[in-house]
Design a protein around this motif. Sequence first.
Motif, PDB file in Angstrom:
ATOM      1  N   ASP A  59       0.841  -1.204   0.000  1.00 11.18           N
ATOM      2  CA  ASP A  59       0.000   0.000   0.000  1.00 11.18           C
ATOM      3  C   ASP A  59       0.876   1.255   0.000  1.00 11.18           C
ATOM      4  OD1 ASP A  59      -2.015   1.815   0.151  1.00 11.18           O
ATOM      5  OD2 ASP A  59      -2.849   1.107   2.051  1.00 11.18           O
ATOM      6  N   LYS A  60       1.318   1.649  -1.189  1.00  5.86           N
ATOM      7  CA  LYS A  60       2.278   2.742  -1.347  1.00  5.86           C
ATOM      8  C   LYS A  60       1.759   4.061  -0.780  1.00  5.86           C
ATOM      9  CE  LYS A  60       5.249   4.881  -4.859  1.00  5.86           C
ATOM     10  NZ  LYS A  60       5.608   4.908  -6.287  1.00  5.86           N
ATOM     11  N   ARG A  61       0.454   4.286  -0.853  1.00  7.47           N
ATOM     12  CA  ARG A  61      -0.110   5.544  -0.371  1.00  7.47           C
ATOM     13  C   ARG A  61       0.080   5.726   1.134  1.00  7.47           C
ATOM     14  NH1 ARG A  61      -5.720   6.877  -3.631  1.00  7.47           N
ATOM     15  NH2 ARG A  61      -5.032   6.208  -5.698  1.00  7.47           N
ATOM     16  N   GLU A  62       0.263   4.612   1.851  1.00 11.36           N
ATOM     17  CA  GLU A  62       0.412   4.676   3.307  1.00 11.36           C
ATOM     18  C   GLU A  62       1.850   4.481   3.770  1.00 11.36           C
ATOM     19  OE1 GLU A  62      -1.872   5.444   5.414  1.00 11.36           O
ATOM     20  OE2 GLU A  62      -3.620   5.465   4.105  1.00 11.36           O
TER      21      GLU A  62
ATOM     22  N   TYR B  40      -9.166   1.884  -3.778  1.00  9.87           N
ATOM     23  CA  TYR B  40      -8.805   3.220  -4.245  1.00  9.87           C
ATOM     24  C   TYR B  40      -9.495   3.643  -5.549  1.00  9.87           C
ATOM     25  CZ  TYR B  40      -5.132   3.170  -0.708  1.00  9.87           C
ATOM     26  OH  TYR B  40      -4.438   3.125   0.489  1.00  9.87           O
TER      27      TYR B  40
END
Length: 333
Positions: A119-122, A184
């Motif tokens: 989960d790159k966004r986190e 997402y």
Amino acid sequence: MNNIPVHLKASKAMVIAAFAAIYIIWGSTYLGILYAIKSIPPFFMAGTRFLVAGILLLSWCAIKGEKMPNVNSILKISFSGLLMLFIGNGAVTWVEQYLPSGLAAIIVATVPLWFVLIDKREWKFYFANKGIIIGLIIGFGGVILLFAGDAATNIFDSPIKIISLFVLMAGTIGWTIGSLYAKYQKMEGSTTMKVGLQMLAAGIAFAVTGFASGEQNNFAISEVSKTSIIALLYLIVFGSLIGYLAYMWLLSVRPASLVGTYAYVNPVVAVFLGWLFVNEKISTQQMIGLGIIILGLLMVNFYKEKRSNITEETAHVHNSLENVQVSDTTKAQ
């Protein structure tokens, strides 16, 4: 108007029943798959499971008068279904021909750890938090223990078992990517509609794969055992309909971190049922590995929930300040 949180309004009996579904039913599906594929080829079995479940859900949506999402949403929903069900669940179904169902469940229990890594966004939050990093290290330490020393004796004794391990790991990553994609991406449709379309897409993919791999060549419906039929029906009704819908409902009435505890319980249920019904043997070292994985998951989950609570409190304070400012402006006017 009374601002009582939704999760406090839910029937206690319904919540208990829903948790029982995702704890016990989902944990038992590993044994169900094992029985189902004893006389039904794995891809045909999975294809039947998801096609029937998907058609039932979409039929229910049609009866309720729900409209189909737009083409773009259908494609996105189908893609997430292929990643989660065709690749993720399909890997479990295929490898159970060669690996114990309890061991498969233990490996799948690493999914929450993959969520943190993918989960790159986190990432900014995850990798700035020492507690989560320690939890990841502990969790993957448990995975290493599963395949180390004496515990690896029965796992690495044939090439097909080694291949199965890699397939299952790829499946857990596929499930994770599909879940994040569904999270997402903006998609139209109710939860029931989305799940129905996901299952329909996966069911078609399984059927095509089954024919392409030649499963029909050595398969005769007359040779399917009653046990496999009962197991397949169990997977359709309890695993794909009741279990999955209970999971989605719980997410709307209870904190996600609490609902996510199914990942800790499922492997325990699967290992116990495998031992009880088919005499599967899990070594003491592998059980210790499972315990370490669960410890790592608990740490990661604890710090993620802590962050979630802080975010909610910050948002509440921000909204309160805005309300005060609006009130002061109104008084000034």
